[in-house]
Design an enzyme around this catalytic site. Structure first.
Site, PDB file in Angstrom:
ATOM      1  N   CYS A  89       0.811  -1.227   0.000  1.00 41.57           N
ATOM      2  CA  CYS A  89       0.000   0.000   0.000  1.00 41.57           C
ATOM      3  C   CYS A  89       0.843   1.275   0.000  1.00 41.57           C
ATOM      4  CB  CYS A  89      -0.990  -0.012   1.154  1.00 41.57           C
ATOM      5  SG  CYS A  89      -0.241  -0.051   2.802  1.00 41.57           S
ATOM      6  N   HIS A 142      -2.548   0.720   6.911  1.00 38.59           N
ATOM      7  CA  HIS A 142      -2.931   0.660   5.493  1.00 38.59           C
ATOM      8  C   HIS A 142      -3.220   2.071   4.983  1.00 38.59           C
ATOM      9  CE1 HIS A 142      -4.129  -1.337   1.862  1.00 38.59           C
ATOM     10  NE2 HIS A 142      -5.314  -0.756   1.879  1.00 38.59           N
ATOM     11  N   HIS A 154      -5.892   1.191  -3.943  1.00 34.42           N
ATOM     12  CA  HIS A 154      -4.916   0.721  -2.963  1.00 34.42           C
ATOM     13  C   HIS A 154      -4.428  -0.672  -3.330  1.00 34.42           C
ATOM     14  CE1 HIS A 154      -7.975  -1.792  -0.562  1.00 34.42           C
ATOM     15  NE2 HIS A 154      -8.602  -1.343  -1.612  1.00 34.42           N
TER      16      HIS A 154
END
Length: 183
Positions: A89, A142, A154
């Protein structure tokens, strides 16, 4: 008990149809209501088209979102920062910033969260970074790039490729930590 469940279901259904005020959405533990859907990279390439428009003062944010969308479908690799080897990510975010020759940014999602200007949910713009906590480890773990219209791109996990997901997805509602503007 069944009546109270029915009442709650009706309340949530009505809330999904009525826009939530900006102030209410920032106070709520789960700021989005309504149905959600995660679009996998394969499905996204076939059915999901996200258009980012360059308008007004947010031209840089639109470029960031468009560049992140360019990597849709790329494989996931923990620690990865290239399309050929894969992304994680924060590696995806780092690659987008490098591609656009923007200022140097931290590599880890937790360090990114401590950078830039905090952005309220109601004020999200294309190119803002959205953060999630307690996904695979405690704390900020994240990050994704907001593309507008309740969606972000993502690199979700080793089981999936870079994809577009709705912020209203229940999993991401539960883990939402905030947003930052780094451009």
């Amino acid at each position: 008990m069944k009546n109270s469940n029915l009442i709650l279901a009706v309340v949530f259904a009505v809330q999904a149809l009525i826009p939530v005020s900006a102030e209410a959405s920032t106070r709520s533990r789960k700021p989005w209501f309504g149905r959600s859907k995660t679009v996998t990279a394969k499905a996204a390439l076939k059915t999901e088209t996200v258009r980012v428009t360059y308008s007004g003062k947010n031209k840089t944010g639109a470029k960031i979102a468009q560049q992140a969308l360019h990597y849709q479908g790329s494989k996931y690799t923990f620690g990865g920062t290239t399309q050929s080897k894969g992304f994680d990510c924060s590696g995806l975010v780092a690659r987008v910033w490098a591609d656009l020759q923007l200022k140097k940014i931290p590599r880890a999602s937790s360090a990114l969260y401590n950078s830039g200007k905090p952005v309220r949910l109601a004020e999200l713009q294309e190119g803002d970074l959205v953060f999630f906590k307690n996904t695979y480890k405690s704390g900020i773990s994240h990050v994704g790039v907001y593309t507008g219209k309740n969606k972000f791109v993502h690199a979700p996990s080793h089981k999936k490729r870079v994809s577009i997901t709705r912020l209203s997805d229940p999993y991401y509602q539960l883990h939402y930590a905030g947003a930052r503007r780094l451009y």
